[in-house]
Motif scaffolding. Structure first.
Motif, PDB file in Angstrom:
ATOM      1  N   GLU A  52      46.009  50.717  36.293  1.00  0.00           N
ATOM      2  CA  GLU A  52      46.206  49.417  35.998  1.00  0.00           C
ATOM      3  C   GLU A  52      44.870  48.689  35.646  1.00  0.00           C
ATOM      4  O   GLU A  52      44.568  47.909  35.029  1.00  0.00           O
ATOM      5  CB  GLU A  52      47.129  48.636  36.728  1.00  0.00           C
ATOM      6  CG  GLU A  52      47.521  47.364  36.388  1.00  0.00           C
ATOM      7  CD  GLU A  52      48.783  47.565  35.504  1.00  0.00           C
ATOM      8  OE1 GLU A  52      49.240  48.322  35.299  1.00  0.00           O
ATOM      9  OE2 GLU A  52      49.045  46.545  34.963  1.00  0.00           O
ATOM     10  N   LYS A  58      44.711  41.429  32.702  1.00  0.00           N
ATOM     11  CA  LYS A  58      45.917  41.583  33.246  1.00  0.00           C
ATOM     12  C   LYS A  58      45.911  41.799  34.553  1.00  0.00           C
ATOM     13  O   LYS A  58      46.661  41.133  35.473  1.00  0.00           O
ATOM     14  CB  LYS A  58      46.605  42.832  32.823  1.00  0.00           C
ATOM     15  CG  LYS A  58      47.210  42.728  31.348  1.00  0.00           C
ATOM     16  CD  LYS A  58      48.201  44.001  30.968  1.00  0.00           C
ATOM     17  CE  LYS A  58      48.344  44.416  29.507  1.00  0.00           C
ATOM     18  NZ  LYS A  58      48.684  45.517  29.100  1.00  0.00           N
ATOM     19  N   ALA A  59      44.953  42.526  35.178  1.00  0.00           N
ATOM     20  CA  ALA A  59      44.870  43.124  36.739  1.00  0.00           C
ATOM     21  C   ALA A  59      44.058  42.201  37.405  1.00  0.00           C
ATOM     22  O   ALA A  59      43.851  42.234  38.576  1.00  0.00           O
ATOM     23  CB  ALA A  59      44.520  44.582  36.851  1.00  0.00           C
ATOM     24  N   GLY A  60      43.143  41.152  36.724  1.00  0.00           N
ATOM     25  CA  GLY A  60      42.588  40.303  37.419  1.00  0.00           C
ATOM     26  C   GLY A  60      40.849  40.975  37.664  1.00  0.00           C
ATOM     27  O   GLY A  60      39.824  40.171  37.824  1.00  0.00           O
ATOM     28  N   ASN A 111      38.022  38.634  36.788  1.00  0.00           N
ATOM     29  CA  ASN A 111      38.735  37.588  35.999  1.00  0.00           C
ATOM     30  C   ASN A 111      38.812  35.883  36.932  1.00  0.00           C
ATOM     31  O   ASN A 111      39.504  36.234  37.805  1.00  0.00           O
ATOM     32  CB  ASN A 111      40.050  37.847  35.606  1.00  0.00           C
ATOM     33  CG  ASN A 111      40.668  36.777  34.471  1.00  0.00           C
ATOM     34  OD1 ASN A 111      40.183  35.467  34.314  1.00  0.00           O
ATOM     35  ND2 ASN A 111      41.718  37.155  33.931  1.00  0.00           N
ATOM     36  N   SER A 149      42.009  34.646  37.988  1.00  0.00           N
ATOM     37  CA  SER A 149      42.849  35.263  39.214  1.00  0.00           C
ATOM     38  C   SER A 149      42.489  34.678  40.268  1.00  0.00           C
ATOM     39  O   SER A 149      43.025  34.790  41.650  1.00  0.00           O
ATOM     40  CB  SER A 149      42.574  36.672  39.290  1.00  0.00           C
ATOM     41  OG  SER A 149      43.112  37.096  38.056  1.00  0.00           O
ATOM     42  N   LYS A 192      47.231  33.225  45.077  1.00  0.00           N
ATOM     43  CA  LYS A 192      47.320  34.050  43.996  1.00  0.00           C
ATOM     44  C   LYS A 192      47.181  35.134  44.052  1.00  0.00           C
ATOM     45  O   LYS A 192      46.350  35.640  44.821  1.00  0.00           O
ATOM     46  CB  LYS A 192      46.493  33.208  43.210  1.00  0.00           C
ATOM     47  CG  LYS A 192      46.801  33.041  41.518  1.00  0.00           C
ATOM     48  CD  LYS A 192      45.495  32.556  40.736  1.00  0.00           C
ATOM     49  CE  LYS A 192      45.379  31.080  40.669  1.00  0.00           C
ATOM     50  NZ  LYS A 192      44.478  30.702  39.491  1.00  0.00           N
ATOM     51  N   GLU A 193      47.937  35.935  43.496  1.00  0.00           N
ATOM     52  CA  GLU A 193      47.401  37.410  43.198  1.00  0.00           C
ATOM     53  C   GLU A 193      48.158  38.271  42.033  1.00  0.00           C
ATOM     54  O   GLU A 193      49.113  37.656  41.445  1.00  0.00           O
ATOM     55  CB  GLU A 193      48.016  38.301  44.707  1.00  0.00           C
ATOM     56  CG  GLU A 193      49.579  38.596  44.646  1.00  0.00           C
ATOM     57  CD  GLU A 193      50.097  38.999  46.140  1.00  0.00           C
ATOM     58  OE1 GLU A 193      49.447  40.168  46.361  1.00  0.00           O
ATOM     59  OE2 GLU A 193      50.916  38.608  46.739  1.00  0.00           O
ATOM     60  N   THR A 194      47.418  39.080  41.974  1.00  0.00           N
ATOM     61  CA  THR A 194      47.566  40.303  40.779  1.00  0.00           C
ATOM     62  C   THR A 194      47.782  41.639  41.309  1.00  0.00           C
ATOM     63  O   THR A 194      47.752  41.609  42.538  1.00  0.00           O
ATOM     64  CB  THR A 194      46.552  40.400  39.708  1.00  0.00           C
ATOM     65  OG1 THR A 194      45.529  40.860  40.309  1.00  0.00           O
ATOM     66  CG2 THR A 194      46.491  38.951  39.225  1.00  0.00           C
ATOM     67  N   GLU A 195      48.240  42.709  40.487  1.00  0.00           N
ATOM     68  CA  GLU A 195      48.155  43.957  41.070  1.00  0.00           C
ATOM     69  C   GLU A 195      46.868  44.522  41.658  1.00  0.00           C
ATOM     70  O   GLU A 195      46.834  45.217  42.642  1.00  0.00           O
ATOM     71  CB  GLU A 195      48.182  44.805  39.797  1.00  0.00           C
ATOM     72  CG  GLU A 195      48.509  46.221  39.973  1.00  0.00           C
ATOM     73  CD  GLU A 195      50.033  46.474  40.146  1.00  0.00           C
ATOM     74  OE1 GLU A 195      50.719  45.656  39.709  1.00  0.00           O
ATOM     75  OE2 GLU A 195      50.389  47.676  40.077  1.00  0.00           O
ATOM     76  N   THR A 251      44.028  42.058  42.534  1.00  0.00           N
ATOM     77  CA  THR A 251      43.163  40.790  43.257  1.00  0.00           C
ATOM     78  C   THR A 251      43.853  40.162  43.935  1.00  0.00           C
ATOM     79  O   THR A 251      45.283  40.088  43.901  1.00  0.00           O
ATOM     80  CB  THR A 251      42.562  39.925  41.798  1.00  0.00           C
ATOM     81  OG1 THR A 251      43.745  39.331  41.346  1.00  0.00           O
ATOM     82  CG2 THR A 251      41.684  40.799  41.170  1.00  0.00           C
ATOM     83  N   LYS A 259      45.977  47.138  47.757  1.00  0.00           N
ATOM     84  CA  LYS A 259      45.751  47.102  46.143  1.00  0.00           C
ATOM     85  C   LYS A 259      45.002  48.370  45.628  1.00  0.00           C
ATOM     86  O   LYS A 259      45.313  48.717  44.596  1.00  0.00           O
ATOM     87  CB  LYS A 259      45.139  45.745  45.684  1.00  0.00           C
ATOM     88  CG  LYS A 259      46.169  44.542  45.895  1.00  0.00           C
ATOM     89  CD  LYS A 259      45.685  43.212  45.694  1.00  0.00           C
ATOM     90  CE  LYS A 259      46.476  42.337  46.106  1.00  0.00           C
ATOM     91  NZ  LYS A 259      47.789  42.238  45.287  1.00  0.00           N
TER      92      LYS A 259
END
Lengths: 363, 363
Positions: free
Chosen positions: A76, A105-107, A281, A284, B73-76, B78, B102
């Motif tokens: 990812e 997408k993934a930051g 990003n 994020s 805040k989080e992503t896959e 970050t 992660k």
């Protein structure tokens, strides 16, 4: 100083030379765009100056400009890429585009590539991410010319790193630096001027620090950022090593002492350099990123200078000023020796030479 | 040199002090484990030496050791974290655990946190990722003590960075460095010895480079890595600025000139430092990563030294040697002044003082 050439004409000349050597139109154009940018921002060592080396690499088969880079493994947020010996610009666009799309997408996107060729000014690549609103990072290993602290000989490259971030009010944080005290070009410049080096720049053939430019040119052994051990040169060594971790070691390219020497004298073999690109990003993380970038840059510029004649600058201010000048005049400047080399190259490759529009004194 | 104390007793003393100040058992233990590691690897400035500052921060309410950090805040790949003013060790474990988990899935994890307190030696955190088989990165901003190139006054912290990576054959690449030429402790040490500084370390109150330790102590203005402009100090400035981008600016914590000065003299307010942690999973890139790390480290150590008495070392070799010595003896050493300060702290907090097991000379 030097001769002025229309930027468009210089870029056209680069494209023509790369095409004459065998590159297709798109890779030739991308590589020329990269090289001309170095000349525009005031880093001529990485611009037209290197054209002949790229042409030579294509002609000897060390570079295969019409291949296509490929992804060997991905998640990812990461990709491992084989650049398949294409020109530096081709693979760097490919890798940074990947990093940016993953970061959308993934930051964060982290891409490490093997099979690479030199990719010019690193700031160009980090800035590509900044144009997409992200923090861009770029790293590359290079031929060994720097001595680890205490070592008599070189074992690491100048291993540069670049970090670029966008700020509000059209600000741009732009850091592009070798992890050695200076780039090799500065030694060359002092030698031509017949002037001594500054302490902490280079070692002599005996492994000791030298300020003798002739001796330093013979040894070809730069000191890491920080200089000697007492001024923490081991930190510069550590940073150069960090860049190598991200590039050759993570990607499985050549690394450290295994990297070839880049010359014009015959085929030096495939470079198989390691590159690394990342995009982070800010969306994020905390809102207001670009405002804070602008605020801190304004603060730095507002600091009282020690010498009233030397204003405090932000990373990238110099490059920006040079770029704006190039933009205004529509020209770039080259030294007489560069003009001569380029004319010879035009003849050799049978392409239309550059037109000098004005001579602004000798260099 | 100094007084030997059993490592276990020193650590027990740290826990007791932090608990007496108001920290619960777990945060007190984690913080003590971090501090004792600094003493074990030979960075005493970040060990027991700082205990009183942490105690003071708890007592004044600037640090709230029993809060819990939270993800904003989080992503896959970050996370943006609010450390909620907990002790440095509590939030750094939280953030690096997140980055590692992660990176297990996404190949990379990038975490930036606001609301942080000082988190001791950064290498401890990067090494946490290396223990999980990854490249670990850690960054923190600090109180402004470093002058951007050409500035008369300080506007950035020592802004350290750390990169740690595991190698085959039990190797460990371990880089932990301030982005200033030296840490402030080195100025202090020269001052106590009555010896001059090395050029490129610090500025005086007039903003000019000084080798007068008294003057430098008065100005409290370090030079960035590289020293003056001719030896590329602007690169160190750029690196310190890069760390600030990842920490205060990305996380929305205090940044640059907005960071508080850390003192014992009364409440200095909440620190709200910015931290950044990353883990990069080599499994997402070329196979054989750890072998290449070991190979390049062996090569560096095998390089012929300029001075036969000074062997070439790898980043982290010094720390490792110190750690092994501490492991063998089961003790750590403290200066007489540290022993005295700790005894006074024991009395003040009404905890059992450390037991000195042996005196090995003065200071």
């Amino acid at each position: 100083m030097g001769s002025k050439v229309l930027t468009k004409d210089a870029q056209r000349f680069m494209v023509d030379c790369l095409r004459a050597a065998g590159a297709a139109s798109k890779p030739a154009q991308q590589q020329a765009e990269l090289l001309i940018q170095a000349d525009r921002v005031g880093h001529p060592s990485h611009g037209m100056n290197r054209l002949e080396l790229y042409v030579n690499d294509i002609q000897t088969g060390a570079c295969e400009p019409n291949n296509e880079p490929k992804i060997l493994k991905e998640t990812e947020a990461t990709a491992w890429v084989d650049s398949c010996n294409v020109l530096g610009a081709t693979s760097s666009h490919f890798c940074m585009d990947l990093a940016i799309s993953k970061a959308c997408k993934a930051g964060v996107g982290w891409v490490s590539a093997k099979g690479c060729n030199h990719n010019g000014i690193l700031g160009f690549w980090a800035q590509k991410a900044a144009k997409a609103g992200m923090i861009g990072l770029a790293f590359t290993n290079t031929s060994p010319v720097s001595a680890p602290t205490r070592s008599k000989k070189a074992a690491l490259g100048t291993n540069p790193l670049s970090v670029v971030a966008p700020g509000a009010q059209n600000e741009l944080f732009y850091l592009d630096m070798a992890t050695t005290a200076v780039a090799y070009g500065k030694i060359e410049m002092q030698r031509r001027k017949g002037e001594p080096l500054h302490p902490g720049w280079a070692q002599g053939t005996d492994g000791k620090e030298t300020i003798d430019a002739e001796e330093a040119a013979k040894a070809r052994c730069l000191m890491p950022l920080g200089g000697g051990e007492l001024t923490s040169g081991y930190k510069g060594y550590g940073l150069g090593a960090m860049v190598e971790l991200f590039c050759g070691i993570l990607s499985g390219a050549r690394y450290g002492h295994h990297v070839r020497v880049w010359t014009l004298t015959g085929p030096s073999g495939k470079a198989n350099l390691g590159h690394c690109f990342a995009a982070i990003n800010p969306n994020s993380f905390a809102p207001g990123f670009q405002d804070r970038v602008a605020d801190i840059m304004h603060h730095w510029r507002s600091l009282e200078p020690t010498d009233p004649c030397l204003r405090v600058m932000c990373p990238g201010d110099k490059e920006r000023k040079n770029e704006q000048e190039a933009e205004c005049t529509g020209t770039v400047s080259y030294t007489p020796s560069q003009i001569k080399t380029s004319a010879a190259l035009a003849k050799k490759l049978n392409v239309t030479p550059m037109q000098v529009t004005a001579d602004c004194g000798t260099n």
